[in-house]
Design an enzyme around this catalytic site. Sequence first.
Site, PDB file in Angstrom:
ATOM      1  CB  CYS A   1      -0.842   0.186   0.950  1.00 50.47           C
ATOM      2  SG  CYS A   1      -1.923  -1.231   1.551  1.00 50.47           S
TER       3      CYS A   1
ATOM      4  NE  ARG B   1       4.832   1.714   0.151  1.00 52.08           N
ATOM      5  CZ  ARG B   1       5.344   2.035   1.246  1.00 52.08           C
ATOM      6  NH1 ARG B   1       6.731   2.584   1.283  1.00 52.08           N
ATOM      7  NH2 ARG B   1       5.013   1.755   2.325  1.00 52.08           N
TER       8      ARG B   1
ATOM      9  CD1 TRP C   1      -0.154  -6.019  -2.330  1.00 49.70           C
ATOM     10  CD2 TRP C   1      -0.775  -6.994  -0.601  1.00 49.70           C
ATOM     11  NE1 TRP C   1       0.355  -7.499  -2.558  1.00 49.70           N
ATOM     12  CE2 TRP C   1      -0.239  -7.851  -1.206  1.00 49.70           C
ATOM     13  CE3 TRP C   1      -1.307  -7.191   0.998  1.00 49.70           C
ATOM     14  CZ2 TRP C   1       0.192  -9.207  -0.634  1.00 49.70           C
ATOM     15  CZ3 TRP C   1      -0.840  -8.523   1.407  1.00 49.70           C
ATOM     16  CH2 TRP C   1      -0.280  -9.462   0.687  1.00 49.70           C
TER      17      TRP C   1
ATOM     18  CG  ASN D   1      -0.202   2.605   3.496  1.00 47.62           C
ATOM     19  OD1 ASN D   1      -1.240   2.553   2.671  1.00 47.62           O
ATOM     20  ND2 ASN D   1       0.920   3.172   3.590  1.00 47.62           N
ATOM     21  N   GLY D   2      -1.837  -0.149   6.693  1.00 46.87           N
ATOM     22  CA  GLY D   2      -2.088  -0.633   7.873  1.00 46.87           C
ATOM     23  C   GLY D   2      -3.064  -1.533   7.887  1.00 46.87           C
TER      24      GLY D   2
ATOM     25  CD  GLU E   1      18.057 -13.445  -1.659  1.00 43.21           C
ATOM     26  OE1 GLU E   1      17.315 -13.995  -1.045  1.00 43.21           O
ATOM     27  OE2 GLU E   1      18.014 -12.634  -2.768  1.00 43.21           O
TER      28      GLU E   1
ATOM     29  CE  LYS F   1      15.663 -12.021  -5.078  1.00 48.44           C
ATOM     30  NZ  LYS F   1      15.564 -11.303  -3.933  1.00 48.44           N
TER      31      LYS F   1
ATOM     32  CD  GLU G   1      11.552 -12.224  -4.132  1.00 43.42           C
ATOM     33  OE1 GLU G   1      10.849 -12.263  -3.542  1.00 43.42           O
ATOM     34  OE2 GLU G   1      12.858 -12.121  -4.195  1.00 43.42           O
TER      35      GLU G   1
ATOM     36  CG  HIS H   1      18.600 -37.491   5.193  1.00 40.33           C
ATOM     37  ND1 HIS H   1      18.744 -38.505   5.763  1.00 40.33           N
ATOM     38  CD2 HIS H   1      19.954 -36.873   5.141  1.00 40.33           C
ATOM     39  CE1 HIS H   1      19.979 -38.631   6.067  1.00 40.33           C
ATOM     40  NE2 HIS H   1      20.669 -37.598   5.844  1.00 40.33           N
TER      41      HIS H   1
ATOM     42  CE  LYS I   1      12.349  -3.142  -2.561  1.00 35.68           C
ATOM     43  NZ  LYS I   1      13.263  -4.218  -2.977  1.00 35.68           N
TER      44      LYS I   1
HETATM   45  C1  G6P Z   1       9.605  -8.369   0.938  1.00 35.60           C
HETATM   46  C2  G6P Z   1      10.515  -7.996  -0.276  1.00 35.60           C
HETATM   47  C3  G6P Z   1      11.812  -8.853  -0.048  1.00 35.60           C
HETATM   48  C4  G6P Z   1      12.638  -8.376   1.430  1.00 35.60           C
HETATM   49  C5  G6P Z   1      11.352  -8.576   2.546  1.00 35.60           C
HETATM   50  C6  G6P Z   1      12.078  -7.969   3.753  1.00 35.60           C
HETATM   51  O1  G6P Z   1       9.219  -9.889   0.975  1.00 35.60           O
HETATM   52  O2  G6P Z   1       9.944  -8.268  -1.552  1.00 35.60           O
HETATM   53  O3  G6P Z   1      12.676  -8.299  -1.249  1.00 35.60           O
HETATM   54  O4  G6P Z   1      13.571  -9.159   1.316  1.00 35.60           O
HETATM   55  O5  G6P Z   1      10.508  -7.999   2.141  1.00 35.60           O
HETATM   56  O6  G6P Z   1      12.253  -6.615   3.513  1.00 35.60           O
HETATM   57  P1  G6P Z   1      12.999  -5.576   4.221  1.00 35.60           P
HETATM   58  O7  G6P Z   1      12.576  -4.385   3.788  1.00 35.60           O
HETATM   59  O8  G6P Z   1      12.688  -5.891   5.818  1.00 35.60           O
HETATM   60  O9  G6P Z   1      14.453  -5.975   4.007  1.00 35.60           O
END
Ligand code: G6P
Length: 608
Positions: free
Chosen positions: A2, A27, A75, A101-102, A481, A485, A488, A504, A603
């Site tokens: 949001c 965002r 969102w 927001n929230g 990671e 990546k 997502e 296992h 984001k």
């Molecule tokens: C969301 C983003 C990720 C990020 C995570 C933590 O899932 O899409 O890219 O790693 O939040 O966010 P932060 O701002 O706390 O690093």
Amino acid sequence: MCGIVGYTGSQEAAPILLEGLKKLEYRGYDSAGIAVINDSRISVSKVTGRIANLCEKTSDGKNCPGTAGIGHTRWATHGAPTDTNAHPHMSNDGKFAVVHNGIIENYIALREELTEKGYRFESQTDTEVIVHLIEMYYSGNLKNAVIKASSRLRGSYALGVVCTDEPEKLYAAREASPLILGVGIGENYFASDVTALVPYTRNVIYLDDGEFAEITPDSITVFDPAGRPVNKKISRITWDVQAAEKGGYEHFMLKEIIEQPGAIKATIAPRIKDGKIVLDETGLTAEYLKSINKIVITACGSAYYAGCAGKYAIEKLCRIPVQVELASELRYSDPIIDEHTLVIVLSQSGETADTIAAMKECKKRGAKTLAIVNVVGSTIANIADHTIYTWAGPEIAVATTKGYTTQVSVLYLFALYAAEKMNRIDEELYKRLLESLNTLPKKIQEALDMNPQIPNLAKKYHNASSLFFIGRNTDYAVALEGALKMKEISYIHAESYAAGELKHGTIALIEEHQPVIALCCNESIMEKTMSNIIEVKARGAEVLAVTFKDNQKIVSLADDMIYVPKTETIFAAAAEIVPLQLLAYYVAKENGCDIDKPKNLAKSVTVE
Ligand code: G6P
């Protein structure tokens, strides 16, 4: 997650609100809307889907004349993403509009109370209770109504309010959700983050929790929850507008991948002076570091995986146990944390709800907190006892790249700094590792340059229904990671496994042509990973190996190669992840995905 914007001044508000919302698109959102005051009336336009639809609906704002207004990207949490549930929400008497927001946690009880009193609800949102509360408490003074309404809310909010009786005024309030005021000349703004403000002003005021602001074209007055004025400092944003633009790249993600050598240099270089790491900004003294017996790293998403990579360096150099915990788990785990625990909190945005909650929980138990954060003035930076900023600049693509590598780099810096302060490292090793840290930006550039084959590999692998990433030790941290990546942004099912765990269970899933991405950059354990490669190949897997160019043993085993420059093993993750970011990017591109704004993702996850 949001975004809200507000404008009051002498220009037409709607085009500015729409531009602001475009800047907040990254965002994450699924509907959007604006409300503009004109002739003592509020006109509201809302759409499901992208801001482009809102621009079309309002003829780029021309259909909504007026010089003060508020906007929102939603969102969906409470209620589906529909036009009705989109913000702004209006009061029944048409006098007030609100964006939020929230999450209002007690909205059900408030909704019942307001319904009983005759207020009519149009949407399924938690937000709508706010606008009806304001109407209920309003008796000619909007400030008082905002104070009373806010005092009834439990949960998190960044609010924007307009009222037809005070058509040039905006109210903005904050509790555990980001909100920044933009200070202009003859015009003022608010927004969820600075990217929406930098095209108009570099002067900003960071609101603290519980504070709210009365904003007119010529003044901004901030109040505490009781309505007493608070003196706030005006901060200057140093990011330039171009930093938040694509600058000729097709996607922000690619731009941000390529920016990594510079971002890491900006993060590391100022902290190395005369052959020593200088982290005076943290206030972490030798005496304090010697008093701790455990480090807990907590974060969400990629930041959590950055913590997994950093753990190896800290444990190896400081010989102190490091526990890496998901913030969403830690906060409810009744953790064994006390004044002898240092809690390192990683967050690009500094606004992730679970990370904030976990951090507060640890502070309550007496631990000191060190935040590694990218966004200056963010909630996590403000709450932490000590802060180290990653100087990555604005990161717009939802999937983090330079955010992750700068977090990892700061953890390396911290590991070496703390090892020296704790007298756990000899001079020679310190010097060698410092030299290695100094060359990280160069290594990352090499990692970018030595893999021109990645777009072709993406053509081969983009049809896979599932991708496995395997590795051991530091390679395993990168595999975590790398898989995240991939899933997502390309929506391909991708999982990471500690290579030693294959037998296992996971090996049951290996069949003819199953792609396996094998990370082999940790020389101390490479032979073991090689055995795992042989095992999966024996069951028909296609192996894409990630290793050094001169590693003939692996080259002869694998079907395809991705190369990584040699670095000190404990600092390997920063360069090793880079080609995997590129692979995810090109696979997603092959699949025609919305790379910068993947579906369902945000984001900055500002709600639980
Ligand atoms: C969301 C983003 C990720 C990020 C995570 C933590 O899932 O899409 O890219 O790693 O939040 O966010 P932060 O701002 O706390 O690093």
